[in-house]
Scaffold this motif. Structure first.
Motif, mmCIF file in Angstrom:
data_model
loop_
_atom_site.group_PDB
_atom_site.id
_atom_site.type_symbol
_atom_site.label_atom_id
_atom_site.label_comp_id
_atom_site.label_asym_id
_atom_site.label_seq_id
_atom_site.Cartn_x
_atom_site.Cartn_y
_atom_site.Cartn_z
ATOM 1 N N VAL A 297 1.023 -1.226 0.016
ATOM 2 C CA VAL A 297 -0.172 0.011 0.026
ATOM 3 C C VAL A 297 0.882 1.261 -0.210
ATOM 4 N N PRO A 298 0.781 2.251 -1.190
ATOM 5 C CA PRO A 298 1.689 3.381 -0.868
ATOM 6 C C PRO A 298 0.870 4.267 -0.148
ATOM 7 N N VAL A 299 2.070 5.161 0.766
ATOM 8 C CA VAL A 299 1.681 5.883 1.689
ATOM 9 C C VAL A 299 2.520 7.169 1.576
ATOM 10 N N ALA A 300 1.930 8.211 1.423
ATOM 11 C CA ALA A 300 2.607 9.453 1.070
ATOM 12 C C ALA A 300 2.126 10.636 2.114
ATOM 13 N N ALA A 301 2.838 11.602 1.962
ATOM 14 C CA ALA A 301 2.463 12.946 2.926
ATOM 15 C C ALA A 301 3.135 13.986 2.475
ATOM 16 N N ARG A 302 2.525 15.278 2.605
ATOM 17 C CA ARG A 302 3.786 16.541 2.362
ATOM 18 C C ARG A 302 4.284 16.930 3.771
ATOM 19 N N CYS A 303 5.506 16.922 4.094
ATOM 20 C CA CYS A 303 6.043 17.217 5.150
ATOM 21 C C CYS A 303 7.301 18.215 4.972
ATOM 22 N N TYR A 304 7.170 19.126 5.852
ATOM 23 C CA TYR A 304 8.101 20.375 5.810
ATOM 24 C C TYR A 304 8.425 20.943 7.043
ATOM 25 N N ARG A 305 9.568 21.663 7.143
ATOM 26 C CA ARG A 305 9.939 22.506 8.444
ATOM 27 C C ARG A 305 10.589 23.739 7.827
ATOM 28 N N GLU A 306 11.010 24.391 8.921
ATOM 29 C CA GLU A 306 11.656 25.768 9.028
ATOM 30 C C GLU A 306 13.230 25.584 8.784
ATOM 31 N N GLY A 307 13.899 26.334 8.236
ATOM 32 C CA GLY A 307 15.356 26.451 7.966
ATOM 33 C C GLY A 307 16.020 25.377 7.164
ATOM 34 N N HIS A 308 17.178 24.812 7.397
ATOM 35 C CA HIS A 308 17.910 24.230 6.409
ATOM 36 C C HIS A 308 18.105 22.674 7.099
ATOM 37 N N GLN A 309 17.662 22.785 8.429
ATOM 38 C CA GLN A 309 17.894 21.406 8.820
ATOM 39 C C GLN A 309 17.525 20.151 8.483
ATOM 40 N N ALA A 310 17.930 19.028 8.560
ATOM 41 C CA ALA A 310 17.118 17.757 7.715
ATOM 42 C C ALA A 310 16.121 17.486 8.833
ATOM 43 N N LEU A 311 15.263 17.107 7.754
ATOM 44 C CA LEU A 311 13.896 16.522 8.205
ATOM 45 C C LEU A 311 13.836 15.014 7.888
ATOM 46 N N GLY A 312 13.259 14.192 8.594
ATOM 47 C CA GLY A 312 12.908 12.765 8.416
ATOM 48 C C GLY A 312 11.528 12.543 8.499
ATOM 49 N N CYS A 313 11.023 11.409 7.845
ATOM 50 C CA CYS A 313 9.749 11.007 7.970
ATOM 51 C C CYS A 313 9.683 9.590 8.111
ATOM 52 N N ASN A 314 8.565 9.086 8.524
ATOM 53 C CA ASN A 314 8.178 7.649 8.622
ATOM 54 C C ASN A 314 6.882 7.370 8.975
ATOM 55 N N VAL A 315 6.656 6.042 8.629
ATOM 56 C CA VAL A 315 5.094 5.724 8.817
ATOM 57 C C VAL A 315 5.235 4.596 9.933
ATOM 58 N N VAL A 316 4.134 4.589 10.959
ATOM 59 C CA VAL A 316 3.934 3.645 11.851
ATOM 60 C C VAL A 316 2.878 3.003 11.286
ATOM 61 N N LEU A 317 2.673 1.636 11.538
ATOM 62 C CA LEU A 317 1.603 0.847 10.965
ATOM 63 C C LEU A 317 1.121 0.066 12.295
ATOM 64 N N GLU A 318 -0.210 0.136 12.574
ATOM 65 C CA GLU A 318 -0.679 -0.686 13.619
ATOM 66 C C GLU A 318 -1.654 -1.806 13.137
ATOM 67 N N SER A 319 -1.533 -2.817 13.807
ATOM 68 C CA SER A 319 -2.357 -3.863 13.137
ATOM 69 C C SER A 319 -3.636 -3.709 13.965
ATOM 70 N N PRO A 320 -4.748 -4.944 13.635
ATOM 71 C CA PRO A 320 -5.975 -4.595 14.407
ATOM 72 C C PRO A 320 -6.023 -5.185 15.783
ATOM 73 N N ASP A 321 -4.984 -5.748 16.163
ATOM 74 C CA ASP A 321 -4.888 -6.169 17.655
ATOM 75 C C ASP A 321 -3.954 -5.176 18.247
ATOM 76 N N GLY A 322 -3.699 -3.927 17.729
ATOM 77 C CA GLY A 322 -3.189 -2.796 18.429
ATOM 78 C C GLY A 322 -1.601 -3.040 18.484
ATOM 79 N N GLN A 323 -0.997 -3.881 17.814
ATOM 80 C CA GLN A 323 0.474 -4.011 17.594
ATOM 81 C C GLN A 323 0.974 -3.071 16.799
ATOM 82 N N GLN A 324 2.163 -2.528 17.117
ATOM 83 C CA GLN A 324 2.847 -1.506 16.233
ATOM 84 C C GLN A 324 4.585 -2.106 15.830
ATOM 85 N N GLY A 325 4.449 -2.432 14.385
ATOM 86 C CA GLY A 325 5.662 -2.804 13.876
ATOM 87 C C GLY A 325 6.883 -1.752 13.804
#
Length: 653
Positions: A29-57
Motif C-alpha cells: 500500500v503506497p503511503v504519502a504525505a507532504r512534510c516540511y519544516r523551517e530552516g535548513h536542518q534535515a527532516l526525516g519522515c516515517n510511517v507507523v503501521l498498527e495492526s488490528p490487535d493494536g500491535q505496532q511494527g
C-alpha cells in the motif's frame, strides 16, 4: 497543526479520513504525505503501521520526493482494521553528515572542523542506543574515530560517514511530530483478485420447445453438473442471479414482453410470491438443503458461490402485504412500480428507505445473515446506487462485524461520482465502464483513473452480462470475444463473464444492447458438450487466460498497472510487475477485430525491472513462442490468429 513540523496531504485518506482506505492481505500500500519544516536542518519522515490487535511494527522510513512529498509502502498481513500515522522528525545525523561533507568539499581542514567533529561524536553516542546490538560496536568505533585528535581528517570522519544506510534505518529522532491516525480496512485476497462466472441455475438441465416454451425447469441438482466445466475454465467465483420465488403478478414474458404467456418463468429479479420472499428458495430450483449441497459441491471444485442481493420485490412479495409502509403509495392508492423513463418495470416494486428505515434495515440485515449462515460470503448487489448511501455504509460494516470475510460487489452503471461513492462507503468491488471503453486511448485513460482510485474502489471487468451485449460483440466476430476477454482478464485483477460468452452468443434484441431470447425472462439451456466437440467454444482459451492469471503474481494487483507507448492507435501496450517475486507480465493487444496491425513499442524499461539498455526474453504465454526484446520492438497483431501477445518477461543472464 499539532507539533513542530507540518504534515499535510496524507494518503491514503478517503473523503478526508471519513471512510477507511482499502487493501488486501499482503498488498503493498503506497503511503504519502507532504512534510516540511523551517530552516535548513534535515527532516526525516516515517510511517507507523498498527495492526488490528493494536500491535505496532517497526516504522517504515519514507523517501523524499518532489515538492516536499514523502513516500513509502506498507504491507498489512491480516484481515481487519489497520491504522497508520505519519511522523516527521529532526534528523541530526543526516544534517551533520550533509554539512560536514559540504565543508570538506569547500576545502576546510581538521583545524576548522573541531566543533563539527565533536558534535558528530555526540550524535553518534545517542545513535548507538537505537541501533541493533550487532551494529553498536560499529557506531562506537565511529565515535572513537571522530575523537582521535592526532589522526588525519579522512580517518576521523570516514567511519561516521559510512553509517548513512544504518542510520537511515535507525535514525536519531528529535522533535517528533505525529499525524492523526488514518484507517485501512484489509480484506482477504479474493476482494482484489478473483475470476467470476455467472450462470442461471434454472437453465442448467432445463428443456424447452423449439419456440422457447419451458418443458423442464433446471434445479440445483442439474446445475451441479455444470460445476466441473466452470472450474476447468479457471474461475473461482460462481455468481448466481436471484434464486428466490418469482412473482406471478405482472410477470414479464419472454424478451421482456409486458404480458407473460402460460408457462413463462419470469424474471428472477421480480422477487417474491406466495411461496416466500428474500429468505426463500424458488421451489422449482429445490430446497434450502439442496442449495447447501450445491454450495458444498461448488467448494469441492474450488468455486465460491456469490449470491445476488436485489432489494426490490414483486407485487405479490410477502413484504407488500405485511409492510406496505416500506413502499411508495401513489395518490390513487396503488403502489409505485419501478421506472427508469421511458422504461417501466411493472413486475418490480422498489423499497422506499425513507418509510420506516429502521424496520427495513433490520429486515435486510436478517436476510443477509440468513444467507451467510448457509455459507454465502459474497454478495453481488443489484442497483445499489438507487438506495441510500448511509444504508449501505451501515449494512456493510454491520455485516463485517459478524464476518469480516464477507464481500460486496456493486452492480452500478451510473455517474462516476456515485460509483466512486459506493466504493468509499464500503463496497468491496465495483462493476465498471469497461464494456463501453472500445478503443486504446479510452481504455488507457479509464484504467489510469481506476488506478488513481485504488485506495477505495476495486474494479471488476465484465465483457458481457445478461443485461449487456455491447455492439462490439454483436458485430466483431470470434476475434472480438478474445480481445475483450484478454483486456478484462489482463488489465484488472478481478474480471467476470456471463454464460454464453464462451459460445460467442451475439444476437441482440433489435434496437437494444441486450440478448435476444434473454435469459432474464426465459430458460436458455445450452449444449456445452456439442459446442466444444465441434470447436465452437472459447472455453479452452478462457481456461488459458485464467491459468496465466494464477501463475503470474503480477496480475494479482491493480496499483502496478503501467502503460507503455506504442505508435499505433489500434494497439494498447501495458505491463504489471510484482516486486516480491520479480514476476513481470507485458501485454500488447489490438482493439480491431478485423485487420492486421503493426506497432513499434517504446518500453519504460525500469517499469519492467530492467535497465534501459538491457535485452530480455519475452515469452508469449498464449503460444509458448519466445522473442528477443529491448526498449524498441516491432510487433504484428493478426486478430484472426491471435489478437494479443501476453508476455512473461525474463531477464537475460
Amino acid at each position: 497543526m499539532a507539533g513542530r513540523f507540518f504534515i499535510e496531504d496524507v494518503a491514503p485518506s478517503v473523503a478526508c479520513g471519513r471512510y477507511p482506505a482499502k487493501a488486501v492481505v499482503g498488498e503493498l500500500v503506497p503511503v504519502a504525505a507532504r512534510c516540511y519544516r523551517e530552516g535548513h536542518q534535515a527532516l526525516g519522515c516515517n510511517v507507523v503501521l498498527e495492526s488490528p490487535d493494536g500491535q505496532q511494527g517497526p516504522f517504515t522510513r519514507m523517501q523524499p520526493g518532489d515538492d516536499d512529498m514523502w513516500h513509502a509502502t506498507v504491507r498489512p498481513e491480516a484481515i481487519g482494521f489497520w491504522s497508520f500515522r505519519i511522523e516527521a522528525f529532526d534528523d541530526p545525523y543526516l544534517y551533520w553528515r550533509s554539512s560536514i561533507l559540504k565543508k570538506i568539499d569547500a576545502g576546510q581542514g581538521v583545524e576548522d572542523l573541531g566543533n563539527d567533529l565533536a558534535e558528530g561524536a555526540e550524535i553518534l553516542e545517542r545513535a548507538a542506543g537505537g541501533v541493533p546490538e550487532s551494529s553498536q560496536s560499529q557506531v562506537l568505533e565511529a565515535v572513537a574515530a571522530l575523537r582521535k585528535q592526532d589522526a588525519p581528517l579522512y580517518e576521523r570522519v570516514s567511519p561516521a560517514l559510512s553509517l548513512a544506510d544504518l542510520l537511515w534505518q535507525y535514525p536519531v529522532r528529535q522533535l517528533v511530530t505525529g499525524s492523526e491516525p488514518y484507517r485501512i480496512w484489509v480484506d482477504r485476497q479474493r476482494a482484489l483478485f478473483s475470476s467470476w462466472y455467472e450462470f442461471f441455475p434454472r437453465s442448467e438441465g432445463a428443456e424447452v420447445t423449439d419456440e422457447g416454451r419451458p418443458i423442464r425447469h433446471g434445479t440445483f441438482e442439474t446445475a451441479t453438473r455444470r460445476l466441473p466445466e466452470v472450474a476447468r475454465m479457471g474461475f473461482d467465483v460462481l455468481y448466481l442471479p436471484p434464486i428466490h420465488p418469482i412473482g406471478r403478478v405482472n410477470r414479464k414474458g419472454r424478451n421482456n414482453a409486458l404480458v407473460a404467456s402460460d408457462g413463462d418463468v419470469g424474471s428472477p429479479w421480480a422477487i417474491g410470491s406466495g411461496e416466500g420472499g428474500h429468505d426463500a428458495i424458488h421451489p422449482e430450483l429445490g430446497t434450502l438443503e439442496d442449495f447447501r449441497r450445491f454450495i458444498e459441491a461448488a467448494r469441492e471444485h474450488g468455486l465460491e458461490v456469490a449470491m445476488d442481493l436485489a432489494l426490490q420485490t414483486a407485487p405479490d412479495h410477502p413484504w407488500v402485504t405485511e409492510h406496505p409502509e416500506w413502499f411508495t403509495t401513489k395518490p390513487d392508492g396503488t403502489i409505485a412500480y419501478a421506472e427508469n423513463p421511458p422504461k417501466k418495470y411493472q413486475d418490480i416494486y422498489p423499497l422506499n428507505f425513507d418509510n420506516d428505515p429502521e424496520g427495513i434495515r433490520t429486515e435486510i440485515l436478517r436476510v443477509v445473515l440468513h444467507w451467510m449462515n448457509q455459507g454465502i460470503k459474497i454478495f453481488r448487489v443489484d442497483n445499489p446506487h438507487t438506495k441510500p448511501f448511509d444504508f449501505w455504509h451501515w449494512l456493510i460494516w454491520k455485516v463485517k462485524e459478524t464476518d469480516p470475510d464477507v464481500l460486496f460487489l456493486a452492480e452500478a452503471f451510473t455517474r462516476p461520482a456515485v460509483m466512486h461513492g459506493l466504493g468509499k462507503v464500503g463496497f468491496t468491488q465495483s462493476y465498471t465502464y469497461f464494456t463501453w471503453r472500445t478503443n486504446a486511448r479510452e481504455m488507457r485513460e479509464y484504467c489510469e483513473e481506476l488506478v488513481r482510485a485504488a485506495d477505495y474502489m476495486r474494479p471488476n471487468f465484465w465483457p458481457n452480462t445478461p443485461d449487456i451485449l455491447h455492439e462490439t460483440l454483436q458485430h466483431g466476430g470470434p476475434p472480438m470475444f478474445k480481445i475483450r476477454a484478454i483486456l478484462a482478464s489482463m488489465l484488472s485483477p478481478s474480471w467476470g463473464m456471463y454464460a454464453g460468452f464462451e459460445l460467442f452468443e451475439h444476437i441482440a434484441r433489435p434496437g437494444a444492447e441486450e440478448y435476444l431470447d434473454n435469459e432474464k425472462y426465459q430458460l436458455r439451456p445450452r449444449d456445452w458438450a456439442a459446442a466444444e466437440a465441434e470447436d465452437r467454444s472459447l472455453a479452452p482459451f478462457i481456461a488459458r487466460l485464467n491459468e496465466i492469471r494464477r501463475a503470474n503474481p503480477a496480475l494479482h494487483w491493480l496499483r502496478n498497472l503501467y502503460f507503455h507507448d506504442i505508435d499505433n492507435d489500434a494497439l494498447l501496450c501495458w505491463s504489471k510487475r510484482d516486486p516480491d517475486s520479480g514476476n513481470t507480465v507485458l501485454v500488447v493487444c489490438t482493439f480491431d477485430a478485423g485487420n492486421v496491425h503493426w506497432g513499434n513499442t517504446t518500453l519504460d524499461m525500469p517499469a519492467l525491472g530492467l535497465d534501459w539498455h538491457e535485452r530480455f526474453t519475452a515469452r508469449d504465454e498464449l503460444t509458448g513462442t519466445e522473442y528477443d526484446w529491448g526498449q524498441h520492438n516491432a510487433v504484428r497483431i493478426d486478430p484472426y490468429l491471435q489478437p494479443a501477445h501476453v508476455f512473461s518477461v525474463h531477464r537475460r543472464d
